[in-house]
Design a protein around this motif. Structure first.
Motif, mmCIF file in Angstrom:
data_model
loop_
_atom_site.group_PDB
_atom_site.id
_atom_site.type_symbol
_atom_site.label_atom_id
_atom_site.label_comp_id
_atom_site.label_asym_id
_atom_site.label_seq_id
_atom_site.Cartn_x
_atom_site.Cartn_y
_atom_site.Cartn_z
ATOM 1 N N LYS A 205 0.841 -1.192 0.000
ATOM 2 C CA LYS A 205 0.000 0.000 0.000
ATOM 3 C C LYS A 205 0.876 1.242 0.000
ATOM 4 N N LYS A 206 0.462 2.227 -0.791
ATOM 5 C CA LYS A 206 1.187 3.486 -0.863
ATOM 6 C C LYS A 206 0.394 4.561 -0.137
ATOM 7 N N VAL A 207 1.029 5.185 0.848
ATOM 8 C CA VAL A 207 0.396 6.245 1.633
ATOM 9 C C VAL A 207 1.364 7.411 1.736
ATOM 10 N N ILE A 208 0.888 8.604 1.422
ATOM 11 C CA ILE A 208 1.699 9.827 1.484
ATOM 12 C C ILE A 208 3.033 9.627 0.762
ATOM 13 N N GLY A 209 2.978 9.023 -0.401
ATOM 14 C CA GLY A 209 4.169 8.873 -1.223
ATOM 15 C C GLY A 209 5.106 7.759 -0.820
ATOM 16 N N GLU A 210 4.781 7.017 0.235
ATOM 17 C CA GLU A 210 5.645 5.910 0.673
ATOM 18 C C GLU A 210 4.926 4.586 0.511
ATOM 19 N N LYS A 211 5.596 3.636 -0.118
ATOM 20 C CA LYS A 211 5.011 2.314 -0.316
ATOM 21 C C LYS A 211 5.515 1.368 0.768
ATOM 22 N N ASN A 212 4.589 0.646 1.371
ATOM 23 C CA ASN A 212 4.922 -0.363 2.372
ATOM 24 C C ASN A 212 4.488 -1.734 1.874
ATOM 25 N N TYR A 213 5.240 -2.762 2.306
ATOM 26 C CA TYR A 213 4.986 -4.115 1.843
ATOM 27 C C TYR A 213 4.805 -5.046 3.038
ATOM 28 N N ILE A 214 3.810 -5.917 2.973
ATOM 29 C CA ILE A 214 3.674 -6.987 3.957
ATOM 30 C C ILE A 214 4.076 -8.285 3.270
ATOM 31 N N PHE A 215 5.059 -8.959 3.864
ATOM 32 C CA PHE A 215 5.573 -10.209 3.313
ATOM 33 C C PHE A 215 5.183 -11.378 4.204
ATOM 34 N N ARG A 216 4.941 -12.510 3.575
ATOM 35 C CA ARG A 216 4.875 -13.768 4.301
ATOM 36 C C ARG A 216 6.226 -14.454 4.171
ATOM 37 N N LEU A 217 6.786 -14.905 5.284
ATOM 38 C CA LEU A 217 8.086 -15.548 5.283
ATOM 39 C C LEU A 217 7.881 -17.058 5.223
ATOM 40 N N VAL A 218 8.505 -17.700 4.244
ATOM 41 C CA VAL A 218 8.345 -19.141 4.051
ATOM 42 C C VAL A 218 9.717 -19.793 3.881
ATOM 43 N N SER A 219 9.777 -21.068 4.216
ATOM 44 C CA SER A 219 11.033 -21.818 4.064
ATOM 45 C C SER A 219 11.299 -22.122 2.605
ATOM 46 N N LEU A 220 12.543 -22.023 2.208
ATOM 47 C CA LEU A 220 12.934 -22.391 0.843
ATOM 48 C C LEU A 220 13.184 -23.894 0.738
#
Length: 220
Positions: A205-220
């Motif tokens: 999501k981009k808010v006030i010109g800054e993009k934030n990311y939510i990641f799911r962490l998974v095993s390789l």
């Protein structure tokens, strides 16, 4: 342009924030309110906490085991508790843990606080959800408060996090972490990969010109 504006306003912003957060401040999400101690990470003027709250608010958490690793203000843990999860909230800042107990009582909710540096003091039990809002600016923290912002000059926080986290990853659970485009995500992903962990994007999501990311962490 955003980085230029940050550079010229930073000294004034720093002074203003210091004055604003010189005493406990209330922070609310929907009808859930917490009091945030001055020595604890402030969610008021940052984007990450609100974005995580929005994401978690849509999850079905009833009877799920939920760990917030580095709980800060504790409002994420309290939202999970409000959604009927069994909540564990850890932090290395004793004021954060003191206030999450206070705020849980004030909201008639139940949260189990844990004083722990990452997973060091956390029992090796299965968590359905682990949520992390990490420090990601590469600078050596000078005190306990700065550890909520700075991950060390060489990203030492992430080296320790991923080396411990791989023991808690399961195909059936969700480990979620938020990062900003302002941090060096490529370096964080590289440290994760060295520990056989992959960051998979699940929301942005981009808010006030800054993009934030939510990641799911998974095993390789």
């Amino acid at each position: 342009m955003r980085n230029f504006i940050k550079k010229i306003t930073h000294p004034f912003l720093k002074i203003g924030l210091h004055l604003y957060y010189s005493k406990p401040r209330k922070y609310c999400y929907n009808n859930l309110c917490v009091k945030v101690h001055p020595e604890v990470f402030p969610p008021h003027l940052t984007l990450s906490t609100k974005l995580l709250l929005d994401f978690i608010n849509d999850l079905e958490l009833k009877n799920k085991k939920f760990l917030e690793l580095g709980c800060g203000s504790g409002i994420i843990s309290l939202l999970a508790a409000k959604k009927k999860a069994h909540v564990f909230a850890s932090d290395i800042n004793e004021k954060a843990l003191e206030y999450i107990v206070l705020n849980a009582t004030n909201n008639n909710l139940s949260v189990q606080p844990i004083f722990s540096n990452l997973f060091e003091k956390i029992d090796p039990i299965y968590f359905d959800y682990i949520v992390i809002n990490p420090p990601y600016y590469p600078k050596k923290p000078k005190n306990i408060k700065e550890k909520a912002w700075f991950c060390g000059e060489n990203f030492e926080y992430f080296t320790a996090l991923f080396s411990q986290l791989k023991n808690h990853l399961r195909e059936s659970n969700q480990v979620l972490m938020i990062l900003s485009e302002d941090c060096e995500t490529h370096k964080i992903k590289k440290i994760a990969s060295e520990n056989k962990i992959q960051l998979t994007l699940v929301a942005e999501k981009k808010v006030i010109g800054e993009k934030n990311y939510i990641f799911r962490l998974v095993s390789l």
